[in-house]
Motif scaffolding. Structure first.
Motif, short mmCIF file in Angstrom:
data_model
loop_
_atom_site.label_atom_id
_atom_site.label_comp_id
_atom_site.label_asym_id
_atom_site.label_seq_id
_atom_site.Cartn_x
_atom_site.Cartn_y
_atom_site.Cartn_z
N UNK A 1 0.67 -1.37 0.04
CA UNK A 1 0.04 0.12 0.03
C UNK A 1 0.82 1.32 0.07
N UNK A 2 1.78 1.42 0.84
CA UNK A 2 2.92 2.63 0.88
C UNK A 2 3.20 2.75 -0.83
N UNK A 3 3.79 1.64 -1.52
CA UNK A 3 4.09 1.84 -2.69
C UNK A 3 3.11 2.33 -3.61
N UNK A 4 1.81 1.66 -3.53
CA UNK A 4 0.92 2.04 -4.50
C UNK A 4 0.50 3.59 -4.11
N UNK A 5 0.23 4.03 -3.02
CA UNK A 5 -0.24 5.65 -2.55
C UNK A 5 1.02 6.27 -3.23
N UNK A 6 2.47 6.19 -2.96
CA UNK A 6 3.51 6.92 -3.33
C UNK A 6 3.24 6.90 -5.26
N UNK A 7 3.12 5.99 -5.88
CA UNK A 7 2.87 5.82 -7.21
C UNK A 7 1.88 6.82 -7.67
N UNK A 8 0.67 6.76 -6.99
CA UNK A 8 -0.45 7.18 -7.27
C UNK A 8 -0.47 8.80 -7.16
N UNK A 9 0.07 9.16 -6.01
CA UNK A 9 0.05 10.60 -6.04
C UNK A 9 1.38 11.30 -6.21
N UNK B 1 9.34 13.52 -2.48
CA UNK B 1 9.44 14.56 -1.22
C UNK B 1 9.27 13.54 -0.07
N UNK B 2 9.71 12.43 -0.11
CA UNK B 2 9.54 11.76 1.15
C UNK B 2 10.14 12.01 2.42
N UNK C 1 -1.72 18.76 -0.13
CA UNK C 1 -3.13 18.04 -0.52
C UNK C 1 -3.06 16.47 -1.37
N UNK C 2 -1.94 16.42 -2.00
CA UNK C 2 -1.61 15.09 -2.36
C UNK C 2 -1.22 14.07 -1.06
N UNK C 3 -0.40 14.73 -0.21
CA UNK C 3 -0.15 13.93 1.20
C UNK C 3 -1.21 13.38 1.89
N UNK C 4 -2.17 14.59 1.98
CA UNK C 4 -3.28 14.32 2.73
C UNK C 4 -4.21 13.24 2.11
N UNK C 5 -4.19 13.26 0.88
CA UNK C 5 -5.06 12.27 0.13
C UNK C 5 -4.29 11.15 0.12
N UNK C 6 -3.19 10.84 0.07
CA UNK C 6 -2.38 9.57 0.32
C UNK C 6 -2.56 8.83 1.62
N UNK D 1 -4.93 22.02 -8.60
CA UNK D 1 -6.59 21.57 -8.55
C UNK D 1 -6.70 20.32 -9.52
N UNK D 2 -6.18 20.82 -10.96
CA UNK D 2 -6.39 19.76 -11.89
C UNK D 2 -5.70 18.36 -11.70
N UNK D 3 -4.87 18.53 -11.27
CA UNK D 3 -3.81 17.23 -10.99
C UNK D 3 -4.40 16.49 -9.92
N UNK D 4 -5.08 17.32 -8.69
CA UNK D 4 -5.62 16.52 -7.76
C UNK D 4 -7.01 15.94 -8.20
N UNK D 5 -7.91 16.46 -9.07
CA UNK D 5 -8.92 15.82 -9.93
C UNK D 5 -8.78 14.78 -10.65
N UNK D 6 -7.56 14.84 -11.31
CA UNK D 6 -7.17 13.65 -12.13
C UNK D 6 -6.88 12.37 -11.06
N UNK D 7 -6.41 12.82 -10.07
CA UNK D 7 -6.25 11.43 -9.08
C UNK D 7 -7.64 10.92 -8.44
N UNK D 8 -8.38 11.77 -8.45
CA UNK D 8 -9.79 11.40 -7.93
C UNK D 8 -10.58 10.66 -8.92
#
Length: 334
Positions: free
Chosen positions: A130-138, A143-144, A157-162, A186-193
């Motif tokens: 899961x750590x690997x998946x959320x890091x790749x997704x976001x 910045x770890x 916001x990406x970290x909060x989503x992760x 904003x657009x990048x975050x919505x792409x993740x959603x």
């Protein structure tokens, strides 16, 4: 005249057990009613936008649906779990991003991820996966080792989503997730959603941005603690309350639109008017001719006006419904 709730609220939408549902949910603090008999249903995998002025009850409703506030009356369910009886179980299936960045700013990105992994009991191979998946997704990987407090708004916001999705929740509540971040972020975050929604995750998103609301599958609008409209963009813009019989909407282009707006607001046949870019959107009495409108503007030294019919925007929907309820409440109080 606008009913207490638009008829569209009662239209059947969900044929299966919804991811989120509320039935006449009411929340009170003493004598103050923060949420008044709200009923809604959100399908699994849907992105549901929830709009309303500050203080209208958006955050309070989210907290009740998450099992953090006990409702005064009514009921609610998340994935079939009762928000009162099964509050502890619900927390294993949901993620929540608050309005304000609420992670530990003195910890690094990696340390925040580790902390929330521990909160949700992730261990061993599943934790590594899961750590690997959320890091790749976001995309948070570079910045770890950076302190969370040193991140830009978009990366916070990406970290909060992760952290909110580290435990693979099936439902995500996002309370104004893009407030204060730039348009690119904003657009990048919505792409993740959208990517998560495509994987079956259900979203309940509050926002004040009309362009974000238009990205949602359906939208609800809460005002003065009551849900006054809910449906797809097409359904909401087609509501008879938005463009009542005997009215029509037009876009007006003329010289000095800001000054022309003030002039139009003084015209008795103009029911609503607002600036959109270099033009003015008006709702007017359809018994008044466009030729007469153009002549009024010409006589007021705003030049030759170009006028064309338009459909209501989502902003028009909410402004019109708000104004109608305000007038109704004003009439009841006199």
């Amino acid at each position: 005249m606008l009913d207490s709730q638009c008829s569209i609220l009662n239209a059947p939408f969900i044929q299966m057990i919804p991811a989120i549902s509320a039935d006449k949910l009411t929340i009170k603090f003493g004598k103050f009613t923060a949420v008044n008999e709200v009923s809604l249903s959100v399908a699994k995998g849907e992105i549901y936008g929830f709009l309303g002025p500050n203080g209208s009850g958006k955050t309070t409703l989210i907290k009740a649906l998450c099992g953090l506030i006990r409702p005064f009356s009514g009921s609610g369910q998340i994935l079939g779990f009762d928000i009162i009886k099964d509050a502890d179980e619900i927390r294993h299936h949901i993620g929540y991003m608050s309005q304000k960045f609420s992670l530990y700013e003195d910890l690094t990105v990696d340390e925040n991820l580790a902390f929330y992994s521990g909160v949700f009991g992730l261990k061993n191979e599943y934790l590594v996966k899961r750590r690997s998946e959320v890091i790749d997704l976001t995309g948070i990987g570079p910045y770890l080792d950076r302190r969370a407090g040193a991140l830009s708004g978009g990366w916070k916001q990406r970290l909060a989503l992760a952290c909110a999705i580290i435990h693979e929740p099936e439902v995500l509540f996002l309370d104004e997730p893009t407030a204060g971040i730039d348009p690119v972020a904003r657009r990048a975050l919505w792409d993740l959603l959208f990517e998560l929604s495509g994987q079956g995750v259900t979203f309940f998103v509050t926002t004040h941005y009309m362009d974000e609301a238009e990205r949602c599958g359906r939208v609800g609008y809460i005002y003065l603690s009551k849900l006054i409209a809910s449906g797809s963009i097409e359904e909401l813009t087609a509501l008879p309350e938005v463009s009542p019989p005997g009215t029509a909407r037009f876009e007006v282009q003329c010289n000095m639109p800001s000054s022309a707006l003030t002039h139009l607001k003084s015209m008795p046949y103009i029911l609503e008017s607002t600036i959109f870019g270099q033009s003015i959107h008006v709702l007017m009495d359809s018994h008044h001719s466009l030729e007469a409108l153009a002549e009024d503007l010409r006589r007021a030294d705003f030049g030759k006006a170009e006028i064309r019919p338009i459909s209501p925007s989502l902003e028009d929907v909410f402004v019109t419904l708000t104004n109608q309820i305000t007038r109704m409440n004003s009439g009841q109080s006199t």
